[in-house]
Each structure stands twice: as C-alpha cells, then as structure tokens.
Design an enzyme around this catalytic site. Structure first.
Site: not given
Length: 417
Positions: A167, A306, A317, A338, A343, A404
């Site tokens: 991502c 994010h 975050e 998002k 996403h 990830f």
C-alpha cells in the site's frame, strides 16, 4: 549548480481517475464536502458465495479516454494509469509530440498489477472450458506494464521504474522520482500509481482477513469510518493518480504553473511484523520527511493520514503523530480521505498525495467523512470532521502511506517560496 547539490523539485501537473468519475476540480470539491463514492460490490458473473462488501468503483471508460488501440492492448490497471498520466501531462502544459525525451522518466507504483488479466485467464480455463491464457497475458499483467505504456505513449526516454511496495507503492514511486530529480538524473518524471483490485480472488482474500468494512444497501456509503468509535474496516477501491515532478529551474524556465514544492521524503521499515504496523517505524519516516523539508512541527498544517478504518491501524498512526508533533499535535489538522474514495492499495499514496497538493495549493483541508465520535484511542490531534476547512493558512502538509511488510513512506510538501 553541481551535481552534488540537491535540486528543488516542483509539482507542475496532477491527474486523477477517481471513483466519482469527475475532473480534478470537481473531485476535490466533492471531497471537501465529505461526499462518498462507496457502494456495494456486485460481481457481474461469478456464483461464488461472496458477501457484498462496500467498494469504490470508477465509471471510467477506457476507449473514450485513451483510445481503442491502447485499450485493447492493456489491462485495466494500465488503462487507469495511462488516463491519469495523460491528464497530469496536460495539466503541466506539456504536449504529446512523440519525440523522446531522454531526461524525462516514469516512476509508477502498483500493488497487484494486472490481476484482472490473470483472473480472466483462470476463469476462461476452469469455468468456461476455454483454452488457456492469452499469449499477451504476461505483457498485460506484469507490474511494469503501466509504467512501460506511459513511457511509450508519452515518449519518455529517461528511467522507467515500477515499484510494488504493497500500500506504499505509489508514495514510494513519487519519493524515488523526487530523488532522481534531486540528484540530476532526471529533469522531469511522471510519477504515481494505479490499481484495479476488484477481482473476485482479491476480494475474497481481503474478506478472509476480516478487515473489510461492514455495509449494506442503506449504509454502504458510510462504511469506511477511520478513527470512528466502532469502525469496522477498510473499503477497497480502484483508480489512479499521477503528478508531474520537475526540476524547479526547468519548470520556471518553461513558465510552468507550480502547485507547490515536494521538499521531503521519508522511508522506513518497521521490521517487526508482516501485517501489524508499528508506531516507531512510522515515526522514523515522518521525522525523516519533515527534517529533509526543514519543517518543525508548528510548520505542518495538515496531515493526510493513511487511516484505513481498521481497529488496529488507526490508533497506531495517531500515536506516531503524537510522538512526532508533541505539544503541537493537539492543533494538527488530520484527516483520512479514504473514507470517501476508498483504499486504492498500491495507488493510494498517489491519490492522497495529489489531494494533499491540492489542499496546500488551495489552502483548504478535506475532512474524514462519516466521523462523528472519535475513538478514545485515536484522540490527541485535531480531526477534521464532516465538512472540509476553507481559507486555512498553512505552509506545509504531509501525506502518510504505511504498508504491509512494515514499509512506510511519507511525502512532505511545502508552499512556493
């Protein structure tokens, strides 16, 4: 200027293929109003027992946008990439004349590449008893395909690079393009990412992880609620975003419109878990980007986070932001767009970087849509809720992308000075 001196990098063009199916101005206006492009997923042919998760699809028509010839020779993720790149190229005031430019390059990101091409081949063979894969499958589906097609179409003879960092893919592609211009290896780079992840196999895989937001016909539009108490997960989306990055002096010399300066890029690896994020690694990337841009916490007026809407990722975050910004965190405007466009996996960083550029250039800050009650573990920053903020004076903004594998990429943008 010697080659050892880092060159300034200007953002001179932006382009999007977004789930609203609108032009860049309309897209940003809808984001500012907190509108949602989320709907329920309906697979057109499969009888597989798949629930109807909330997703963001585009109404993009490739033949009308990039032409029939390119459409027939590309996977959907490349088609989306070509359309966004063409728009950014036009927005930068550049012409497609077919002449190769050896110091103009491409830097592109994708997470799953041409997944739809592979899935079609498998479906044709196993469900419809047709013979095998198309001989074009590898060329259409490879993760390099979008970058290569953009380079060919625009006549870009510089470096043509593709990044697949989950991502963070397109944020890394923008950051590495920035590095190439800084070092003098390229004068101009079309950078961004594209993703078409709404293949049945990918939908099933994400559903199996139990991180996809819950939704039904009445509530799908607000299924993705980052930082909200009781949030249930992320919403997958397709789309593409691109920007033209350019050596500052080159941009000035040709009279280009400059949105802002890309002034810092931070990258780190959590090195702790394959799918669980780590605040320490995120702190390193945020700090590196801000330090390179010469920004103190009080200088940053907005963070496009994010923020995917998962129970575990969102508070980590926010914790990272609190650590970096300290006493200034309470006044730091934060949002996750998002919540409205979904996403986009490998294209998420580019989409959100373009939104950040537009926010800084227009002095407006978009909201986290559908956020009504901030979860206790996500407090400590100024969440922009419901509607965006207009006429806000701020000189710098950052865009976070965390992936990830623990890969973190942060881009820092600064007003024209």
């Amino acid at each position: 200027m010697s080659k050892a001196d880092p060159r300034r990098v200007a953002v001179t063009g932006v382009g999007l293929v977004d789930p609203f199916g609108s032009d860049t101005d309309s897209f940003f206006a809808r984001i500012m109003r907190g509108e949602s492009a989320v709907t329920l997923y309906h697979h057109p042919t499969s009888q597989t027992d798949l629930s109807q998760p909330a997703v963001c699809c585009t109404s993009f028509s490739p033949e009308q946008t990039i032409g029939r010839a390119l459409t027939s020779a590309t996977d959907r993720y490349s088609q989306l990439g070509l359309a966004a790149a063409f728009e950014a190229w036009r927005d930068a005031g550049l012409e497609r004349n077919g002449a190769a430019s050896d110091d103009y390059g491409v830097s592109w990101g994708t997470g799953v590449g041409g997944a739809l091409t592979y899935e079609k081949g498998y479906t044709d063979f196993f469900e419809r008893s047709r013979r095998g894969m198309s001989p074009l499958s590898v060329a259409l589906a490879m993760n390099k395909a979008a970058a290569a097609n953009i380079a060919i179409a625009l006549g870009l003879g510089g470096a043509c690079l593709s990044y697949s960092v989950a991502c963070a893919s397109s944020a890394v592609s923008i950051g590495e393009a920035y590095r190439r211009i800084q070092s003098g290896n390229d004068t101009l780079v079309v950078a961004g990412g594209s993703e078409a992840p709404l293949a049945l196999s990918i939908m099933l895989a994400w559903e199996a992880m139990r991180v996809v937001a819950e939704g039904n016909a009445e509530t799908a539009w607000r299924a993705c609620r980052p930082y909200q108490e009781g949030r249930t997960g992320l919403v997958l989306g397709e789309g593409s975003a691109a920007m033209v990055l350019e050596d500052w002096d080159h941009a000035v010399a040709r009279g280009a419109h400059i949105y802002c300066e890309l002034a810092g890029y931070g990258q780190s690896c959590d090195h702790s878990h394959l799918v669980r994020p780590n605040a320490g690694g995120q702190v390193k990337a945020i700090t590196a980007a801000m330090d390179e841009a010469g920004l103190a916490p009080a200088d940053v007026g907005y963070v496009n986070t994010h923020g995917t809407g998962t129970q575990e990722g969102d508070p980590i975050e926010i914790d990272a932001l609190r650590r970096v910004f300290g006493d200034a965190a309470a006044g730091l405007a934060v949002s996750s767009t998002k919540s409205m466009h979904g996403h986009l996996l490998g294209a998420a960083g580019a989409m959100e970087a373009v939104i950040t550029v537009l926010a800084l250039a227009r002095q407006q800050i978009p909201p986290t849509a559908h956020l009504q009650q901030v979860s206790a573990d996500c407090e400590g920053v100024r969440h922009v809720m419901d509607q965006g903020l207009h006429d806000v004076a701020f000189r710098a903004a950052i865009s976070n992308s965390f992936a990830f594998g623990g890969s973190n990429a942060v881009l820092a943008f600064r007003q024209i000075q």
